[in-house]
Design a protein around this motif. Structure first.
Motif, mmCIF file in Angstrom:
data_model
loop_
_atom_site.group_PDB
_atom_site.id
_atom_site.type_symbol
_atom_site.label_atom_id
_atom_site.label_comp_id
_atom_site.label_asym_id
_atom_site.label_seq_id
_atom_site.Cartn_x
_atom_site.Cartn_y
_atom_site.Cartn_z
ATOM 1 N N ILE A 1 -7.764 -3.501 2.820
ATOM 2 C CA ILE A 1 -8.244 -4.841 3.403
ATOM 3 C C ILE A 1 -8.665 -5.923 2.250
ATOM 4 C CG2 ILE A 1 -9.859 -6.200 5.025
ATOM 5 C CD1 ILE A 1 -10.333 -3.360 6.328
ATOM 6 N N ASP A 2 -8.054 -6.947 2.237
ATOM 7 C CA ASP A 2 -8.057 -8.096 1.328
ATOM 8 C C ASP A 2 -9.199 -9.085 1.523
ATOM 9 O OD1 ASP A 2 -5.133 -10.126 1.295
ATOM 10 O OD2 ASP A 2 -6.979 -9.871 2.785
ATOM 11 N N ASN A 3 -9.682 -9.850 0.787
ATOM 12 C CA ASN A 3 -10.594 -10.888 1.016
ATOM 13 C C ASN A 3 -10.421 -12.001 2.173
ATOM 14 O OD1 ASN A 3 -12.835 -10.128 -0.692
ATOM 15 N ND2 ASN A 3 -11.640 -10.959 -2.504
ATOM 16 N N ASN A 4 -8.941 -11.999 2.660
ATOM 17 C CA ASN A 4 -8.601 -12.854 3.516
ATOM 18 C C ASN A 4 -8.488 -12.186 4.974
ATOM 19 O OD1 ASN A 4 -8.252 -14.966 1.881
ATOM 20 N ND2 ASN A 4 -5.894 -14.119 1.326
ATOM 21 N N ASN A 5 -8.982 -10.529 4.705
ATOM 22 C CA ASN A 5 -8.934 -9.927 6.164
ATOM 23 C C ASN A 5 -7.719 -9.360 6.490
ATOM 24 O OD1 ASN A 5 -10.541 -8.304 8.067
ATOM 25 N ND2 ASN A 5 -9.873 -9.918 9.523
ATOM 26 N N ASP A 6 -6.816 -9.533 5.677
ATOM 27 C CA ASP A 6 -5.661 -8.903 5.897
ATOM 28 C C ASP A 6 -5.573 -7.424 5.865
ATOM 29 O OD1 ASP A 6 -3.451 -11.619 4.584
ATOM 30 O OD2 ASP A 6 -3.832 -11.358 6.469
ATOM 31 N N MET A 7 -5.034 -6.682 6.647
ATOM 32 C CA MET A 7 -4.993 -5.433 6.596
ATOM 33 C C MET A 7 -3.898 -4.729 6.573
ATOM 34 S SD MET A 7 -7.610 -2.992 9.244
ATOM 35 C CE MET A 7 -7.660 -1.240 8.815
ATOM 36 N N ARG A 8 -3.653 -3.799 5.797
ATOM 37 C CA ARG A 8 -2.345 -3.123 5.632
ATOM 38 C C ARG A 8 -2.413 -1.556 5.561
ATOM 39 N NH1 ARG A 8 0.894 -6.309 6.717
ATOM 40 N NH2 ARG A 8 0.828 -7.693 4.967
ATOM 41 N N PHE A 9 -1.647 -0.828 6.361
ATOM 42 C CA PHE A 9 -1.664 0.522 6.388
ATOM 43 C C PHE A 9 -0.734 0.954 5.259
ATOM 44 C CE2 PHE A 9 -4.631 2.319 9.471
ATOM 45 C CZ PHE A 9 -5.081 1.130 10.180
ATOM 46 N N GLY A 10 -0.892 2.179 4.699
ATOM 47 C CA GLY A 10 0.265 2.884 3.982
ATOM 48 C C GLY A 10 0.930 3.723 4.986
ATOM 49 N N VAL B 1 0.795 -1.271 -0.010
ATOM 50 C CA VAL B 1 0.046 -0.018 0.173
ATOM 51 C C VAL B 1 0.814 1.196 0.043
ATOM 52 C CG1 VAL B 1 -1.766 1.333 1.254
ATOM 53 C CG2 VAL B 1 -1.483 -1.386 1.168
ATOM 54 N N GLU B 2 0.888 2.079 -1.115
ATOM 55 C CA GLU B 2 1.561 3.218 -1.136
ATOM 56 C C GLU B 2 0.784 4.483 -0.859
ATOM 57 O OE1 GLU B 2 5.159 0.809 -2.022
ATOM 58 O OE2 GLU B 2 4.899 2.942 -1.732
ATOM 59 N N GLN B 3 1.443 5.535 -0.359
ATOM 60 C CA GLN B 3 0.666 6.699 -0.524
ATOM 61 C C GLN B 3 1.546 7.678 -0.995
ATOM 62 O OE1 GLN B 3 -1.362 6.096 4.088
ATOM 63 N NE2 GLN B 3 -2.104 7.855 2.805
ATOM 64 N N SER B 4 1.271 8.505 -1.647
ATOM 65 C CA SER B 4 1.994 9.715 -2.274
ATOM 66 C C SER B 4 1.028 11.020 -2.174
ATOM 67 C CB SER B 4 2.281 9.395 -3.691
ATOM 68 O OG SER B 4 1.391 9.243 -4.622
ATOM 69 N N PRO B 5 1.708 12.379 -2.073
ATOM 70 C CA PRO B 5 3.178 12.227 -1.713
ATOM 71 C C PRO B 5 3.227 12.070 -0.450
ATOM 72 C CG PRO B 5 2.275 14.640 -1.518
ATOM 73 C CD PRO B 5 1.068 13.535 -2.158
ATOM 74 N N GLN B 6 4.635 11.958 0.145
ATOM 75 C CA GLN B 6 4.746 11.508 1.407
ATOM 76 C C GLN B 6 4.747 12.736 2.441
ATOM 77 O OE1 GLN B 6 8.954 10.467 2.037
ATOM 78 N NE2 GLN B 6 8.648 9.635 3.779
ATOM 79 N N SER B 7 4.809 14.029 1.953
ATOM 80 C CA SER B 7 4.171 15.097 2.735
ATOM 81 C C SER B 7 4.015 16.121 1.718
ATOM 82 C CB SER B 7 5.490 15.660 3.616
ATOM 83 O OG SER B 7 6.586 16.138 2.803
ATOM 84 N N LEU B 8 2.929 17.311 2.142
ATOM 85 C CA LEU B 8 2.521 18.289 1.221
ATOM 86 C C LEU B 8 2.436 19.523 2.147
ATOM 87 C CD1 LEU B 8 1.471 18.370 -1.377
ATOM 88 C CD2 LEU B 8 -0.708 17.393 -0.432
ATOM 89 N N HIS B 9 2.852 20.820 1.484
ATOM 90 C CA HIS B 9 2.633 21.823 2.250
ATOM 91 C C HIS B 9 1.799 22.796 1.302
ATOM 92 C CE1 HIS B 9 6.137 21.454 5.285
ATOM 93 N NE2 HIS B 9 6.180 20.376 4.654
#
Lengths: 111, 113
Positions: free
Chosen positions: A93-102, A4-12
């Motif tokens: 969250i996937d169908n196996n209930n695995d949850m991952r945060f960015g 799980v990727e989030q962009s940008p990392q920071s923003l002003h």
């Protein structure tokens, strides 16, 4: 492994600007996508829970869209205010209930 | 008020001294979880529990134990803390598995020296 990727990392941004950021996730085995807002020295708070492709959710000036086929979600903030300064987390969250945060997008809104 | 209560908020301890971080929720949630947050790594799941007496490892379970004897409580136990367990810890609960959003506790900042 769920990536799980989030962009940008920071923003002003300046007060009054509108802004958006991205959460990318695997396009297979999708079950749900969460957005959380995390202010400094506080705990994360749930903003949106999204489950359907094409979902659009809105809370005040903040809205989110979801594209499960291509594996991304956008979070939009209209007319940013200093109180919007926070880290915005998405969680897949996937169908196996695995949850991952960015790792989050850290937004700073300057007065 | 619906909440997840975590204690303590701050803790400094020495290597090897057993400690417990408590977590309690008043929402009758079935699912509870522990996360650690380290700079640049985001929230990583340590352990989770889908119901009473049902616990399972998350992504980073080494060095931790949990128990779920009652629905409301989900303590995190560090039997022999080490400096690499210095981190910010969050307990979280939600109604069940699947798409429900989490309610997070206020966090515990642990330093192991």
């Amino acid at each position: 492994i769920l990536n799980v990727e989030q962009s940008p990392q920071s923003l002003h941004v300046q007060e009054g600007d509108s802004t958006n950021f991205t959460c990318s996730f695997p396009s297979s085995n999708f079950y749900a996508l969460h957005w959380y807002r995390w202010e400094t020295a506080k705990s994360p708070e749930a903003l949106f829970v999204m489950t359907l492709n094409g979902d659009e959710k809105k809370k005040g000036r903040i809205s989110a869209t979801l594209n499960t086929k291509e594996g991304y979600s956008y979070l939009y903030i209209k007319g940013s205010q200093p109180e919007d300064s926070a880290t915005y987390l998405c969680a897949f969250i996937d169908n196996n209930n695995d949850m991952r945060f960015g790792a989050g997008t850290r937004l700073t809104v300057k007065p | 008020e619906a909440q997840v209560t975590q204690n303590p908020r701050y803790l400094i301890t020495v290597t090897g001294k057993k400690l417990t971080v408590t977590c309690s929720q008043n929402m009758n949630h079935e699912y509870m979880s522990w996360y650690r947050q380290d700079p640049g790594l985001g929230l990583r799941q340590i352990y989770y529990s889908m119901n009473v007496e049902v616990t399972d490892k998350g992504d980073v379970p080494e060095g931790y134990k949990v128990s779920r004897k009652e629905k409301r409580n989900f303590p995190l136990i560090l039997e022999s803390p080490s400096p690499n367990q210095t981190s910010l810890y969050f307990c979280a609960s939600k109604r069940g598995i699947g798409g429900y959003g989490y309610t997070f506790g206020s966090g515990t900042r642990l330093t192991v020296v």
